[in-house]
Design an enzyme around this catalytic site. Sequence first.
Site, short mmCIF file in Angstrom:
data_model
loop_
_atom_site.label_atom_id
_atom_site.label_comp_id
_atom_site.label_asym_id
_atom_site.label_seq_id
_atom_site.Cartn_x
_atom_site.Cartn_y
_atom_site.Cartn_z
N LYS A 137 0.84 -1.21 0.00
CA LYS A 137 0.00 0.00 0.00
C LYS A 137 0.87 1.26 0.00
O LYS A 137 0.63 2.19 -0.78
CB LYS A 137 -0.88 0.00 1.26
CG LYS A 137 -1.49 1.35 1.58
CD LYS A 137 -2.30 1.34 2.86
CE LYS A 137 -1.51 1.55 4.13
NZ LYS A 137 -1.33 2.93 4.57
N ASN A 138 1.86 1.28 0.88
CA ASN A 138 2.63 2.51 1.06
C ASN A 138 3.62 2.78 -0.07
O ASN A 138 4.29 3.81 -0.08
CB ASN A 138 3.33 2.52 2.43
CG ASN A 138 2.31 2.68 3.55
OD1 ASN A 138 1.16 3.03 3.31
ND2 ASN A 138 2.73 2.42 4.78
N ARG B 232 0.83 14.18 13.77
CA ARG B 232 1.35 14.04 12.41
C ARG B 232 1.34 15.32 11.57
O ARG B 232 0.63 15.42 10.56
CB ARG B 232 0.61 12.91 11.68
CG ARG B 232 0.79 11.57 12.33
CD ARG B 232 0.02 10.50 11.65
NE ARG B 232 0.70 9.98 10.48
CZ ARG B 232 0.18 9.02 9.70
NH1 ARG B 232 -1.00 8.52 9.97
NH2 ARG B 232 0.84 8.58 8.66
N ASP C 82 4.86 0.15 12.02
CA ASP C 82 3.69 -0.50 11.44
C ASP C 82 3.59 -1.99 11.82
O ASP C 82 2.62 -2.65 11.46
CB ASP C 82 3.68 -0.36 9.91
CG ASP C 82 3.41 1.09 9.49
OD1 ASP C 82 2.95 1.88 10.31
OD2 ASP C 82 3.68 1.40 8.31
N ARG D 101 -8.46 -0.66 4.78
CA ARG D 101 -7.67 0.42 4.19
C ARG D 101 -6.34 -0.11 3.67
O ARG D 101 -5.80 0.45 2.72
CB ARG D 101 -7.38 1.50 5.23
CG ARG D 101 -8.60 2.29 5.62
CD ARG D 101 -8.23 3.40 6.53
NE ARG D 101 -7.23 4.26 5.88
CZ ARG D 101 -6.77 5.37 6.40
NH1 ARG D 101 -7.20 5.78 7.57
NH2 ARG D 101 -5.86 6.09 5.77
N1 EPU Z 1 6.46 14.23 11.13
C1 EPU Z 1 6.53 15.56 11.47
N2 EPU Z 1 6.56 16.48 10.44
C2 EPU Z 1 6.49 16.13 9.14
C3 EPU Z 1 6.40 14.76 8.81
C4 EPU Z 1 6.39 13.84 9.83
O1 EPU Z 1 6.62 15.93 12.63
O2 EPU Z 1 6.50 17.01 8.27
C5 EPU Z 1 6.46 13.23 12.20
C6 EPU Z 1 5.17 12.43 12.24
O3 EPU Z 1 4.19 13.11 12.99
C7 EPU Z 1 5.63 11.14 12.87
C8 EPU Z 1 7.05 10.97 12.30
O4 EPU Z 1 7.45 12.27 11.90
O5 EPU Z 1 5.67 11.29 14.26
C9 EPU Z 1 7.20 10.02 11.13
O6 EPU Z 1 6.21 10.31 10.18
P1 EPU Z 1 6.35 9.99 8.63
O7 EPU Z 1 6.22 11.28 7.89
O8 EPU Z 1 7.53 9.14 8.34
O9 EPU Z 1 5.02 9.16 8.40
P2 EPU Z 1 4.14 9.20 7.11
O10 EPU Z 1 5.01 9.42 5.94
O11 EPU Z 1 2.97 10.08 7.32
C10 EPU Z 1 4.38 6.66 6.50
C11 EPU Z 1 3.44 5.52 6.31
C12 EPU Z 1 2.87 5.10 7.67
C13 EPU Z 1 4.05 4.70 8.55
C14 EPU Z 1 5.04 5.86 8.67
C15 EPU Z 1 6.28 5.52 9.45
C16 EPU Z 1 2.60 5.96 4.09
C17 EPU Z 1 1.47 6.33 3.20
N3 EPU Z 1 2.38 5.92 5.40
O12 EPU Z 1 3.59 7.71 7.07
O13 EPU Z 1 2.05 3.98 7.44
O14 EPU Z 1 3.60 4.36 9.83
O15 EPU Z 1 5.45 6.28 7.34
O16 EPU Z 1 6.94 4.45 8.89
O17 EPU Z 1 3.68 5.66 3.60
C18 EPU Z 1 0.35 2.46 7.93
O18 EPU Z 1 0.57 1.93 6.83
O19 EPU Z 1 -0.38 1.91 8.81
C19 EPU Z 1 0.96 3.74 8.23
C20 EPU Z 1 0.53 4.54 9.21
#
Ligand code: EPU
Length: 417
Positions: free
Chosen positions: A23-24, A122, A305, A397
């Site tokens: 998915k990701n 987030r 995850d 999802r």
């Molecule tokens: N963060 C910030 N500022 C930002 C971006 C992130 O503070 O601008 C923080 C987030 O709040 C979090 C941490 O940094 O505490 C890591 O967040 P990240 O941006 O890496 O997460 P994401 O890109 O929103 C993806 C996956 C998630 C997975 C995380 C961590 C996708 C679509 N989603 O989310 O997947 O948990 O990376 O590996 O790629 C899931 O599949 O269940 C899922 C939640």
Amino acid sequence: MPARLVIEGGVPLRGSVAVSAAKNAALPALTAGLLTVEPLVFTNVPDLQDVRTMIRLLETLGAAVDRAGARVRVRVERVTSEVAPYELVSTMRASVLVLGPLVARHGTARVALPGGCAIGVRPIDQHLKGLTRLGAEITIENGYVVARASRLKGARIATDLVTVTGTENLMMAAALAEGTTVIENAAREPEVVDLADVLNAMGARIHGAGTVRIEIEGVADLGGTTHTIVPDRIEAGTVIVAGAITGGDVTVTGLVPDHVSAVLAKLEECGVALEVGPGRVRVCGPERPRPADVTTSPFPGFPTDMQAQLMTLLGLADGQSRVTETIFENRFMHAAELVRMGASIETEGSTAIIRGVPFYQGAPVMASDLRASAALVLAGLAARGRTEVSRVYHLDRGYERLEAKLAALGARIERRA
Ligand code: EPU
């Protein structure tokens, strides 16, 4: 009434199961369609609610999307709207992935601010900081992020923390920028590498994806390509834990074992027997798992995850374990539901102390987010008696036909309306 899963626990799973595509990785790959007038074709797109949401979002931006089974063709001859509306973004945070491509190709983007979600606040400040470095002008207007740029310009970007979709957004934006961009402290997840592969096949010049330093030489145009999405390492890990927690004998195929090495190492510590071959992992469950301590971290560390699923296994261990969540601030909601099934778990801040119990009891439980749902399904598979997991739309999802795959391994699991 939303669908629920009814599970009669206690059956050791046996057999072989193939994982779906990630998915990701699918979500960013689909948004890359915004970067070119030519078609992108993906051959193995999983049928998931989040994928359907992303397709709807791309269609509202002007994409023509054809889906025939797992084959999806995305073509954006013209961006007809620059607005990613709140109705869609609020149901799926990954919608923010359209921001980088839209501003790079179209010069403007309006994307609803995602706000909080079940697993934490987030923010997307790092996405915005990076785009600003590339020359975009960012404002917040009525709950929307508005990004404007005539042509983005390459820059050195050092993110303050490791962000997966942030790295992906910036990589896509920088692919069409003028000059060279360097992203320091980049996410190294396999899904980032898969996106770089898609972009490079489209004509981008990206080096170093999979390391902490990604260099992107901007190009004027990108073209179409055909791509097969990387296997889902989290689905693979979840099914491996299903084999382990039921004391079964399961072979998971179609995965990349290197993508799950942190999970496999932790399971071995718990006494789970594993046999790793090319594209496959065989798991034989122990009588009873041994306790272990784990701390989540970005790839190649133990993935957040998989935290809920591992906690479910540790809940049955012969001793005390400690799980520390460092990525999200509110990702222990499964713990309270596991306690309803007989687990002994105390959470304090970002740490959970788990005192293993010999068995779980079936119970009605409620899913709160995607991975928490998977954890409850695993607990139900191991439990004595019947478990009903409600709100399985969370599961839908991100897992493709999970209950069918588990049923094929002998699980007594059924979806009811
Ligand atoms: N963060 C910030 N500022 C930002 C971006 C992130 O503070 O601008 C923080 C987030 O709040 C979090 C941490 O940094 O505490 C890591 O967040 P990240 O941006 O890496 O997460 P994401 O890109 O929103 C993806 C996956 C998630 C997975 C995380 C961590 C996708 C679509 N989603 O989310 O997947 O948990 O990376 O590996 O790629 C899931 O599949 O269940 C899922 C939640």
